[in-house]
Design a protein around this motif. Structure first.
Motif, PDB file in Angstrom:
ATOM      1  N   THR A   1       0.805  -1.216   0.000  1.00 54.94           N
ATOM      2  CA  THR A   1       0.000   0.000   0.000  1.00 54.94           C
ATOM      3  C   THR A   1       0.839   1.268   0.000  1.00 54.94           C
ATOM      4  N   VAL A   2       2.157   1.115   0.176  1.00 55.39           N
ATOM      5  CA  VAL A   2       3.013   2.287   0.266  1.00 55.39           C
ATOM      6  C   VAL A   2       3.743   2.514  -1.048  1.00 55.39           C
ATOM      7  N   GLU A   3       3.613   3.698  -1.565  1.00 53.70           N
ATOM      8  CA  GLU A   3       4.329   4.063  -2.784  1.00 53.70           C
ATOM      9  C   GLU A   3       5.081   5.354  -2.490  1.00 53.70           C
ATOM     10  N   LYS A   4       6.290   5.214  -1.996  1.00 48.29           N
ATOM     11  CA  LYS A   4       7.073   6.372  -1.573  1.00 48.29           C
ATOM     12  C   LYS A   4       8.333   6.456  -2.420  1.00 48.29           C
ATOM     13  N   GLU A   5       8.524   7.562  -3.081  1.00 53.74           N
ATOM     14  CA  GLU A   5       9.705   7.724  -3.936  1.00 53.74           C
ATOM     15  C   GLU A   5      10.968   7.778  -3.091  1.00 53.74           C
ATOM     16  N   GLN A   6      11.961   6.980  -3.472  1.00 55.78           N
ATOM     17  CA  GLN A   6      13.216   6.921  -2.736  1.00 55.78           C
ATOM     18  C   GLN A   6      14.065   8.147  -3.036  1.00 55.78           C
ATOM     19  N   LYS A   7      14.450   8.862  -1.983  1.00 55.14           N
ATOM     20  CA  LYS A   7      15.310  10.030  -2.158  1.00 55.14           C
ATOM     21  C   LYS A   7      16.755   9.565  -2.314  1.00 55.14           C
ATOM     22  N   VAL A   8      17.549  10.360  -2.995  1.00 55.39           N
ATOM     23  CA  VAL A   8      18.963  10.034  -3.188  1.00 55.39           C
ATOM     24  C   VAL A   8      19.806  11.086  -2.481  1.00 55.39           C
ATOM     25  N   ILE A   9      20.725  10.635  -1.636  1.00 53.50           N
ATOM     26  CA  ILE A   9      21.587  11.556  -0.898  1.00 53.50           C
ATOM     27  C   ILE A   9      22.519  12.293  -1.852  1.00 53.50           C
ATOM     28  N   THR A  10      22.604  13.597  -1.668  1.00 51.20           N
ATOM     29  CA  THR A  10      23.556  14.410  -2.416  1.00 51.20           C
ATOM     30  C   THR A  10      24.424  15.165  -1.414  1.00 51.20           C
ATOM     31  N   ARG A  11      25.407  15.861  -1.928  1.00 49.49           N
ATOM     32  CA  ARG A  11      26.308  16.593  -1.038  1.00 49.49           C
ATOM     33  C   ARG A  11      25.668  17.849  -0.458  1.00 49.49           C
ATOM     34  N   LYS A  12      24.552  18.285  -1.033  1.00 48.51           N
ATOM     35  CA  LYS A  12      23.963  19.550  -0.594  1.00 48.51           C
ATOM     36  C   LYS A  12      22.535  19.417  -0.045  1.00 48.51           C
ATOM     37  N   ASP A  13      21.763  18.498  -0.585  1.00 53.22           N
ATOM     38  CA  ASP A  13      20.347  18.430  -0.213  1.00 53.22           C
ATOM     39  C   ASP A  13      20.148  17.853   1.194  1.00 53.22           C
ATOM     40  N   PRO A  14      19.351  18.524   2.030  1.00 49.21           N
ATOM     41  CA  PRO A  14      19.049  17.995   3.365  1.00 49.21           C
ATOM     42  C   PRO A  14      18.219  16.713   3.255  1.00 49.21           C
ATOM     43  N   PHE A  15      18.290  15.869   4.271  1.00 48.98           N
ATOM     44  CA  PHE A  15      17.473  14.660   4.296  1.00 48.98           C
ATOM     45  C   PHE A  15      17.183  14.277   5.746  1.00 48.98           C
TER      46      PHE A  15
END
Length: 310
Positions: A57-71
């Motif tokens: 039931t979960v459709e969550k887009e996987q974020k990709v770690i970058t050198r600048k983007d917060p997570f």
């Protein structure tokens, strides 16, 4: 003349031996690196569990770690016993801002009363994992804090002590003398093995601060593990660590992202900034004790985390 010829033969002999020595050393290095590479990939294949695979039931887009983007990361410490799904007795949210070189850590009181997303009820927040596993726990915490959660790390708390023992123990600064049964933790610098660390992070009633004191100790031990794991001597224990991690940890970080994460952590200006709920109150509903967060404080924490993630 005969002596001179003997020396020439010795030099030739040494010249023949050296390539074999160098070749043998290179071969050993290649075997070591190859084995380590294989072991790391084997472990990563075992622990890497993308969130969308844990529930239909979960459709969550996987974020990709970058050198600048917060997570953001949800850390779940779960006691899983036989014939029991377990409850997430430890729920910690970490937000990381690589550009600002800052990291914040928030411990959520396990008895916090909130909406359990997907279960159509209000209950203790740590019950979300028991009702619907990692997806429900993440959805519930996202709703509670009003921020997106990009990653999760699941740790079986029974395996927690093995991890610390493999590291050779950890050292923390204890801010309060505590005694639990046969265990005594003096104020000041304390060295903990795995079993001691597990007891140290579970103490509640012996601490006048209750669950809040427990949260402080949990954060101390987590920071100590991160610090110890980043030292060069840990490389010698890599194989043992990978075995323990493989049996007790699940996460949706890829190997590439973990390497990136290690590089980001090393560049942080100072340790981890601690955030805590301090102004809520306890109450009983249907004879069950709940922690009710202070609305103004909750809004303030939500705002601080959102700002850090922008």
């Amino acid at each position: 003349m005969e002596h001179k010829m003997k020396r020439i033969k010795e030099k030739k002999s040494k010249k023949k031996i050296w390539p074999w020595i160098v070749g043998s050393i290179l071969a050993l290095i290649l075997v070591f690196v190859g084995t380590a590479y294989y072991t790391v990939h084997k472990t990563m294949n075992k622990i890497n569990t993308p969130l969308m695979e844990t529930s239909e039931t979960v459709e969550k887009e996987q974020k990709v770690i970058t050198r600048k983007d917060p997570f953001s990361v949800l850390l779940l410490g779960v006691d899983e016993r036989e014939n029991d799904n377990g409850r997430s007795d430890t729920m910690i949210v970490m937000t990381v801002n690589p550009e600002k070189k800052t990291m914040k850590m928030l411990s959520i009181p396990r008895d916090t009363r909130t909406e359990i997303v997907g279960y159509d009820t209000e209950d203790k927040i740590n019950h979300a994992y028991a009702f619907g596993g990692v997806p429900m726990a993440m959805a519930t915490v996202e709703n509670f804090l009003d921020i997106p959660l990009d990653y999760y790390v699941f740790i079986n708390m029974e395996g927690f002590l093995k991890m610390i023992d493999t590291l050779g123990g950890v050292t923390i600064q204890n801010d309060m003398e505590l005694t639990y049964g046969a265990y005594h933790f003096p104020e000041g610098e304390v060295n903990l093995n795995g079993e001691e660390a597990l007891i140290f992070t579970r103490i509640r009633y012996e601490d006048p601060r209750g669950d809040f004191g427990r949260q402080i100790r949990q954060r101390q031990v987590i920071e100590a593990i991160l610090k110890k794991a980043s030292t060069p001597t840990t490389i010698l224990k890599a194989s043992d660590m990978l075995e323990v991690v493989g049996e007790n940890v699940r996460m949706n970080f890829s190997m590439k992202e973990l390497i990136q994460l290690q590089g980001i952590y090393k560049k942080m200006d100072s340790g981890i900034e601690q955030i805590a709920f301090e102004e809520g109150s306890g109450t009983r509903i249907d004879d069950i004790w709940y922690y009710i967060p202070n609305e103004e404080e909750l809004l303030k924490i939500q705002s601080e985390l959102k700002e850090h993630l922008q």
